[in-house]
Design a protein around this motif. Sequence first.
Motif, PDB file in Angstrom:
ATOM      1  N   ARG A 147      49.265  42.433  46.052  1.00 33.49           N
ATOM      2  CA  ARG A 147      48.602  42.901  44.829  1.00 33.49           C
ATOM      3  C   ARG A 147      49.366  43.937  44.281  1.00 33.49           C
ATOM      4  NH1 ARG A 147      42.844  41.537  44.115  1.00 33.49           N
ATOM      5  NH2 ARG A 147      42.635  43.389  43.008  1.00 33.49           N
ATOM      6  N   GLY A 148      50.228  44.609  44.764  1.00 36.89           N
ATOM      7  CA  GLY A 148      51.173  45.595  44.226  1.00 36.89           C
ATOM      8  C   GLY A 148      52.156  44.585  43.187  1.00 36.89           C
ATOM      9  N   LEU A 149      52.563  43.578  43.514  1.00 34.40           N
ATOM     10  CA  LEU A 149      53.315  42.570  42.649  1.00 34.40           C
ATOM     11  C   LEU A 149      52.352  41.872  41.731  1.00 34.40           C
ATOM     12  CD1 LEU A 149      55.619  41.099  41.935  1.00 34.40           C
ATOM     13  CD2 LEU A 149      55.287  39.526  43.583  1.00 34.40           C
ATOM     14  N   ALA A 150      51.279  41.471  42.190  1.00 38.81           N
ATOM     15  CA  ALA A 150      50.406  40.789  41.162  1.00 38.81           C
ATOM     16  C   ALA A 150      49.893  41.708  39.963  1.00 38.81           C
ATOM     17  CB  ALA A 150      49.391  40.103  42.029  1.00 38.81           C
ATOM     18  N   TYR A 151      49.332  42.722  40.248  1.00 38.59           N
ATOM     19  CA  TYR A 151      48.659  43.576  39.302  1.00 38.59           C
ATOM     20  C   TYR A 151      49.022  44.878  39.299  1.00 38.59           C
ATOM     21  CZ  TYR A 151      45.456  39.544  40.291  1.00 38.59           C
ATOM     22  OH  TYR A 151      44.918  38.193  40.832  1.00 38.59           O
ATOM     23  N   GLY A 152      50.146  45.174  39.923  1.00 38.36           N
ATOM     24  CA  GLY A 152      50.336  46.732  40.156  1.00 38.36           C
ATOM     25  C   GLY A 152      49.497  47.692  40.856  1.00 38.36           C
ATOM     26  N   ASP A 153      48.535  47.076  41.879  1.00 41.47           N
ATOM     27  CA  ASP A 153      47.470  47.533  42.329  1.00 41.47           C
ATOM     28  C   ASP A 153      47.911  48.508  43.417  1.00 41.47           C
ATOM     29  OD1 ASP A 153      44.719  47.856  42.956  1.00 41.47           O
ATOM     30  OD2 ASP A 153      44.300  45.876  43.546  1.00 41.47           O
ATOM     31  N   GLY A 154      48.352  49.454  43.109  1.00 39.93           N
ATOM     32  CA  GLY A 154      49.121  50.526  44.188  1.00 39.93           C
ATOM     33  C   GLY A 154      49.279  51.931  43.383  1.00 39.93           C
ATOM     34  N   LEU A 205      41.577  54.583  42.821  1.00 42.00           N
ATOM     35  CA  LEU A 205      41.708  53.085  42.955  1.00 42.00           C
ATOM     36  C   LEU A 205      41.053  52.489  44.131  1.00 42.00           C
ATOM     37  CD1 LEU A 205      45.649  52.276  42.061  1.00 42.00           C
ATOM     38  CD2 LEU A 205      43.665  52.907  40.598  1.00 42.00           C
ATOM     39  N   PRO A 251      39.093  42.975  44.324  1.00 45.51           N
ATOM     40  CA  PRO A 251      39.647  43.550  45.259  1.00 45.51           C
ATOM     41  C   PRO A 251      39.067  42.878  46.544  1.00 45.51           C
ATOM     42  CG  PRO A 251      39.092  45.400  43.967  1.00 45.51           C
ATOM     43  CD  PRO A 251      38.618  44.307  43.445  1.00 45.51           C
ATOM     44  N   LEU A 277      50.851  51.906  39.949  1.00 45.20           N
ATOM     45  CA  LEU A 277      52.225  51.161  39.850  1.00 45.20           C
ATOM     46  C   LEU A 277      52.289  50.550  38.462  1.00 45.20           C
ATOM     47  CD1 LEU A 277      52.273  49.380  43.384  1.00 45.20           C
ATOM     48  CD2 LEU A 277      53.770  51.282  42.565  1.00 45.20           C
ATOM     49  N   ASN A 278      51.224  50.672  37.660  1.00 42.92           N
ATOM     50  CA  ASN A 278      51.351  49.999  36.464  1.00 42.92           C
ATOM     51  C   ASN A 278      52.173  50.998  35.287  1.00 42.92           C
ATOM     52  OD1 ASN A 278      48.201  48.594  35.645  1.00 42.92           O
ATOM     53  ND2 ASN A 278      49.622  48.275  37.406  1.00 42.92           N
TER      54      ASN A 278
END
Lengths: 273, 273
Positions: free
Chosen positions: B17-24, B53, B94, B142-143
């Motif tokens: 999800r770091g790649l998919a959504y910058g979720d990190g 988060l 999530p 990560l956004n």
Amino acid sequence: MMLINGVPAESIPATDRGLAYGDGVFRTLRARQGEPLHWLRHYMKLSVDCAALGITCPDQALLAREARTVASAHPDAVIKIIVTRGSGARGYAPPTPSVPLRVVMGAARSQSVDALAASGIALHLCRLRLAHQPALAGVKHLNRLENVLARAEWRDAGTAEGLLLDQSGCAIGGTMSNLFIVEQGTLRTPLLSLCGVSGVTRERVRELAEKMRLPCQVDDLPLQRVMDAEEVFVVNSVIGLWPVVRLQERRWPRGPVSTAMHQALEADDAALA
Amino acid sequence: MMLINGVPAESIPATDRGLAYGDGVFRTLRARQGEPLHWLRHYMKLSVDCAALGITCPDQALLAREARTVASAHPDAVIKIIVTRGSGARGYAPPTPSVPLRVVMGAARSQSVDALAASGIALHLCRLRLAHQPALAGVKHLNRLENVLARAEWRDAGTAEGLLLDQSGCAIGGTMSNLFIVEQGTLRTPLLSLCGVSGVTRERVRELAEKMRLPCQVDDLPLQRVMDAEEVFVVNSVIGLWPVVRLQERRWPRGPVSTAMHQALEADDAALA
């Protein structure tokens, strides 16, 4: 199934800027019998979004081939395409030249979304308000933490989508869908110049409305206008159209415009076959 | 060198999800002789950002060990730590439970940044304006597309950093650094409740100012106040402190407060050894 830069694989370099900064864009679309629906519209949107970030969009025919490959295992599939700026040294400056990374993945489409198209859905009113960022508005980029935080606000399985307002209290869309309301027989969809994502199905609805001689306008939609609307529905490329039958205390029956537009979308899909 | 979930590796799952959504979230810090500087401050900030988060922060001792491992190859190193929510099925919700992913990478620190600390830097005035998003303000998530777009505004190698304003025209920071100005002997740094990233070195400067009996206040800083300031400098954990000597037509000599604070930061670093 997953292709990474055209090769069956399941991982990407940890130095990719998609991970580091969300420096990329994506698309989610439907395929039937291995054939991506409305492919050229999706490709056009992908390339416009790449251009907004200054990323070189992969070749159309190449991506189409890869999309078909990953979709072929399922009669009804969801394809996800991610294009990032590729790997780079540490630091925000985009590398020159950059070598974009593409991830194309396919999975079976859940049939449960069609049941919701028939029954209609409950909409959660999200507390998170979308920020105004004209430089990124409309673009389906990988900076989606607002959507993640909004979607984390509810877990109730009976609520299929959340309504996102912007910081001035105007409705912008669902967490994963675009919004339409019906006001005195006129369709309206939020202006997306300051935030939100303008999806392919939103464009299709606007075009179909024209063919149906149904007026359709882009406008600011304060929450109260949504509450007062005769009908409310959300759309995206995977779910199609979901009528909204509940938002907080407000109830709607499934309305005639939602039903007609749902049928028009389905007929338009079928015409591709 | 790179460790992914503690194991030497160079790639992450494409479903992360770091790649998919910058979720990190992430951290960038300096290490000397394999020892991360101000480690507990960085870990604390990482865990606060994870909490913002709803991501479970990896164990402190574990991360410290991994940070030392990747730094050990270089006498003067930069460590980058990324923590994401891990992999999940398609969709913003999530996963519960989620299994966070951690990437810990080390590289030699460029010595050229020290030359800029001595010479001072030119600051580009970014056209991109930061959006107001209180739900994410201050968090090093990560956004980072705003930073990427801002950093892409200039390529001139003589300009080391860009000044970011928010949508009301207040200075928020550099693209990769926090901002301080000196006004009549008082240090001021922008309020970061609506946007920006509050870094560890910003906190250290505020604490050192207190020890130095130098008043330091957090405030709204419209661009004109920056232009009118006696001194301007930017800080982060890798560069230390860079005095600003140019912003558009404005020139500053390297000032006494910047020099004193730079020395205080260096002395504070040295005290760790």
